[in-house]
Design a protein around this motif. Structure first.
Motif, PDB file in Angstrom:
ATOM      1  N   ILE A  92       0.825  -1.372  -0.194  1.00  0.00           N
ATOM      2  CA  ILE A  92       0.083   0.127  -0.094  1.00  0.00           C
ATOM      3  C   ILE A  92       0.897   1.260   0.062  1.00  0.00           C
ATOM      4  O   ILE A  92       2.005   1.054   0.334  1.00  0.00           O
ATOM      5  CB  ILE A  92      -0.876   0.009   1.199  1.00  0.00           C
ATOM      6  CG1 ILE A  92      -0.027   0.229   2.352  1.00  0.00           C
ATOM      7  CG2 ILE A  92      -1.765  -1.182   1.237  1.00  0.00           C
ATOM      8  CD1 ILE A  92      -1.314   0.704   3.980  1.00  0.00           C
ATOM      9  N   GLY A  93       0.231   2.487  -0.412  1.00  0.00           N
ATOM     10  CA  GLY A  93       1.039   3.709  -0.367  1.00  0.00           C
ATOM     11  C   GLY A  93       0.737   4.585  -1.194  1.00  0.00           C
ATOM     12  O   GLY A  93      -0.331   4.113  -2.116  1.00  0.00           O
ATOM     13  N   PHE A  94       1.150   5.648  -1.069  1.00  0.00           N
ATOM     14  CA  PHE A  94       0.673   6.903  -2.121  1.00  0.00           C
ATOM     15  C   PHE A  94       1.064   6.471  -3.495  1.00  0.00           C
ATOM     16  O   PHE A  94       1.585   5.853  -3.616  1.00  0.00           O
ATOM     17  CB  PHE A  94       1.237   8.240  -1.715  1.00  0.00           C
ATOM     18  CG  PHE A  94       0.474   9.453  -1.903  1.00  0.00           C
ATOM     19  CD1 PHE A  94      -0.693   9.718  -1.515  1.00  0.00           C
ATOM     20  CD2 PHE A  94       0.971  10.210  -3.029  1.00  0.00           C
ATOM     21  CE1 PHE A  94      -1.305  10.795  -1.696  1.00  0.00           C
ATOM     22  CE2 PHE A  94       0.352  11.449  -3.324  1.00  0.00           C
ATOM     23  CZ  PHE A  94      -0.882  11.904  -2.584  1.00  0.00           C
ATOM     24  N   ILE A 106     -12.947   5.966 -15.535  1.00  0.00           N
ATOM     25  CA  ILE A 106     -13.932   5.398 -14.758  1.00  0.00           C
ATOM     26  C   ILE A 106     -14.359   6.760 -13.854  1.00  0.00           C
ATOM     27  O   ILE A 106     -15.551   7.119 -13.703  1.00  0.00           O
ATOM     28  CB  ILE A 106     -13.365   4.231 -13.940  1.00  0.00           C
ATOM     29  CG1 ILE A 106     -13.201   2.976 -14.646  1.00  0.00           C
ATOM     30  CG2 ILE A 106     -14.415   4.053 -12.692  1.00  0.00           C
ATOM     31  CD1 ILE A 106     -12.652   1.917 -13.985  1.00  0.00           C
ATOM     32  N   PHE A 107     -13.082   7.093 -13.510  1.00  0.00           N
ATOM     33  CA  PHE A 107     -13.308   8.695 -12.698  1.00  0.00           C
ATOM     34  C   PHE A 107     -14.155   9.565 -13.617  1.00  0.00           C
ATOM     35  O   PHE A 107     -15.100  10.236 -13.110  1.00  0.00           O
ATOM     36  CB  PHE A 107     -11.970   9.320 -12.401  1.00  0.00           C
ATOM     37  CG  PHE A 107     -11.287   8.797 -11.079  1.00  0.00           C
ATOM     38  CD1 PHE A 107     -10.874   7.502 -11.037  1.00  0.00           C
ATOM     39  CD2 PHE A 107     -11.455   9.560 -10.097  1.00  0.00           C
ATOM     40  CE1 PHE A 107     -10.209   7.045  -9.682  1.00  0.00           C
ATOM     41  CE2 PHE A 107     -10.886   9.129  -8.758  1.00  0.00           C
ATOM     42  CZ  PHE A 107     -10.387   8.026  -8.595  1.00  0.00           C
ATOM     43  N   GLU A 108     -13.954   9.715 -14.835  1.00  0.00           N
ATOM     44  CA  GLU A 108     -14.463  10.989 -15.745  1.00  0.00           C
ATOM     45  C   GLU A 108     -15.770  10.530 -15.831  1.00  0.00           C
ATOM     46  O   GLU A 108     -16.727  11.297 -15.550  1.00  0.00           O
ATOM     47  CB  GLU A 108     -13.751  10.975 -16.800  1.00  0.00           C
ATOM     48  CG  GLU A 108     -12.750  12.209 -16.949  1.00  0.00           C
ATOM     49  CD  GLU A 108     -11.879  12.103 -18.388  1.00  0.00           C
ATOM     50  OE1 GLU A 108     -12.459  12.018 -19.353  1.00  0.00           O
ATOM     51  OE2 GLU A 108     -10.708  12.065 -18.123  1.00  0.00           O
ATOM     52  N   SER A 161      -2.067   9.446 -16.277  1.00  0.00           N
ATOM     53  CA  SER A 161      -3.178   8.257 -16.217  1.00  0.00           C
ATOM     54  C   SER A 161      -3.685   8.426 -14.565  1.00  0.00           C
ATOM     55  O   SER A 161      -4.241   7.250 -14.233  1.00  0.00           O
ATOM     56  CB  SER A 161      -2.317   6.931 -16.454  1.00  0.00           C
ATOM     57  OG  SER A 161      -1.257   6.830 -15.518  1.00  0.00           O
ATOM     58  N   ARG A 162      -3.314   9.368 -13.848  1.00  0.00           N
ATOM     59  CA  ARG A 162      -3.552   9.207 -12.551  1.00  0.00           C
ATOM     60  C   ARG A 162      -4.541  10.396 -12.069  1.00  0.00           C
ATOM     61  O   ARG A 162      -4.099  11.656 -12.069  1.00  0.00           O
ATOM     62  CB  ARG A 162      -2.671   9.373 -11.495  1.00  0.00           C
ATOM     63  CG  ARG A 162      -1.732   8.178 -11.693  1.00  0.00           C
ATOM     64  CD  ARG A 162      -0.445   8.189 -10.909  1.00  0.00           C
ATOM     65  NE  ARG A 162       0.197   6.956 -10.208  1.00  0.00           N
ATOM     66  CZ  ARG A 162       1.323   6.734 -10.643  1.00  0.00           C
ATOM     67  NH1 ARG A 162       1.932   7.256 -11.645  1.00  0.00           N
ATOM     68  NH2 ARG A 162       1.634   5.287 -10.002  1.00  0.00           N
ATOM     69  N   PRO A 163      -5.822  10.376 -11.935  1.00  0.00           N
ATOM     70  CA  PRO A 163      -6.857  11.373 -11.784  1.00  0.00           C
ATOM     71  C   PRO A 163      -6.749  11.985 -10.525  1.00  0.00           C
ATOM     72  O   PRO A 163      -7.056  13.501 -10.693  1.00  0.00           O
ATOM     73  CB  PRO A 163      -8.264  10.618 -12.033  1.00  0.00           C
ATOM     74  CG  PRO A 163      -8.035   9.105 -11.819  1.00  0.00           C
ATOM     75  CD  PRO A 163      -6.677   8.914 -12.353  1.00  0.00           C
ATOM     76  N   LEU A 164      -5.965  11.697  -9.515  1.00  0.00           N
ATOM     77  CA  LEU A 164      -5.657  12.333  -8.428  1.00  0.00           C
ATOM     78  C   LEU A 164      -4.536  13.127  -8.127  1.00  0.00           C
ATOM     79  O   LEU A 164      -4.254  13.390  -7.188  1.00  0.00           O
ATOM     80  CB  LEU A 164      -6.083  11.680  -7.226  1.00  0.00           C
ATOM     81  CG  LEU A 164      -7.500  11.009  -7.104  1.00  0.00           C
ATOM     82  CD1 LEU A 164      -7.969  10.157  -5.975  1.00  0.00           C
ATOM     83  CD2 LEU A 164      -8.655  12.137  -7.314  1.00  0.00           C
TER      84      LEU A 164
HETATM   85  C1  S3P Z   1      -5.527   6.657  -6.468  1.00  0.00           C
HETATM   86  C2  S3P Z   1      -4.347   5.934  -6.875  1.00  0.00           C
HETATM   87  C3  S3P Z   1      -4.221   5.285  -8.181  1.00  0.00           C
HETATM   88  C4  S3P Z   1      -5.481   4.825  -8.610  1.00  0.00           C
HETATM   89  C5  S3P Z   1      -6.624   6.100  -8.718  1.00  0.00           C
HETATM   90  C6  S3P Z   1      -6.952   6.437  -7.186  1.00  0.00           C
HETATM   91  C7  S3P Z   1      -5.554   7.155  -5.193  1.00  0.00           C
HETATM   92  O1  S3P Z   1      -3.308   4.228  -8.095  1.00  0.00           O
HETATM   93  O2  S3P Z   1      -5.889   3.660  -7.986  1.00  0.00           O
HETATM   94  O3  S3P Z   1      -6.049   6.837  -9.563  1.00  0.00           O
HETATM   95  O4  S3P Z   1      -6.847   7.344  -4.756  1.00  0.00           O
HETATM   96  O5  S3P Z   1      -4.378   7.491  -4.515  1.00  0.00           O
HETATM   97  P1  S3P Z   1      -1.750   4.281  -7.880  1.00  0.00           P
HETATM   98  O6  S3P Z   1      -1.494   4.462  -6.529  1.00  0.00           O
HETATM   99  O7  S3P Z   1      -1.143   2.994  -8.509  1.00  0.00           O
HETATM  100  O8  S3P Z   1      -1.329   5.414  -8.607  1.00  0.00           O
END
Ligand code: S3P
Length: 163
Positions: free
Chosen positions: A11-13, A51-53, A121-124
Motif C-alpha cells: 500500500i502507499g501513495f 472510470i473517474f471521468e 493516467s492518475r486522476p488524483l
Molecule cells: C488513487 C491511486 C491510483 C488509482 C486511482 C486512485 C488514489 O493508483 O487507484 O487513480 O486514490 O491515490 P496508484 O496508487 O497506483 O497511482
C-alpha cells in the motif's frame, strides 16, 4: 513468515513504487502478481481515468471494495499492488495478507510524477496532492503491518523489505 501460500499487499501513495516493487517481489518469491488498478480497468472495460471521468470516484471505490472482498475470499500466494486510495475504503486488507506500506517522501513522489506519462493516467495527481499525501499518512500507518522507506531504486526498496 512468508510462505508460498501467503499474500503480501503493498500500500502507499501514488508513485510510491507499489507496482514495480511488487512485480519484482513476486518474481523473486515465486508468487503471482496482482495489480488492483489493472484488474479493475479490465473488469470495467475502461481505464481508471475513464472510470473517474464517466462514472465518478464513488464508482471506482465501489470496484475497490468489491475486489478486496474477492481477494480475501479467493487469493493465496500473491503479491498485490493496491491503488493508493484502497486503504481509505477497504477495511479488510490486513485479513488478506501482510500489508507493507511503501512510504516515500513527498519530494520523491512529486519528482516521479513529473516524469513523462506518470501523472496523466492518475486522476488524483492534481493540485490537492500535497494535502492528500499528509491526510493519508495516518490511514496508511494504521492499515500496515510494516512501513518501508520507498525512496531509491526498486532493488534498494526490495532489499529493505527483506531486512
Ligand atoms: C488513487 C491511486 C491510483 C488509482 C486511482 C486512485 C488514489 O493508483 O487507484 O487513480 O486514490 O491515490 P496508484 O496508487 O497506483 O497511482
Amino acid at each position: 513468515m512468508t510462505t508460498p501460500h501467503s499474500n503480501t499487499l503493498l500500500i502507499g501513495f501514488m508513485a510510491s513504487g507499489k507496482s514495480s516493487v511488487g512485480r519484482l517481489l513476486a518474481q523473486r518469491s515465486d508468487r503471482w502478481f496482482i495489480d488492483t488498478d489493472a484488474l479493475i480497468a479490465t473488469m470495467a472495460g475502461k481505464s481508471i481515468s475513464a472510470i473517474f471521468e464517466e462514472e465518478g470516484e464513488g464508482r471506482f471505490r465501489a470496484w475497490e471494495v468489491r475486489l478486496s472482498k474477492w481477494l480475501q475470499d479467493h487469493i493465496t500466494g500473491a503479491v498485490i499492488a493496491t491503488g493508493g486510495g484502497m486503504p481509505l475504503v477497504c477495511n479488510n486488507l490486513k485479513a488478506i495478507g501482510e500489508v507493507i506500506w511503501l512510504d516515500a517522501p513527498l519530494e520523491v513522489i512529486e519528482s516521479r510524477l513529473a516524469q513523462p506519462g506518470e501523472s496523466g493516467s492518475r486522476p488524483l495527481a492534481d493540485e490537492a496532492l500535497q494535502t492528500r499525501y499528509h491526510e493519508r499518512r495516518s490511514i496508511y500507518a494504521r492499515t500496515a503491518h510494516r512501513q518501508i522507506d520507498a525512496s531509491g531504486s526498486v532493488e534498494a526498496v526490495l532489499e529493505r523489505l527483506f531486512l
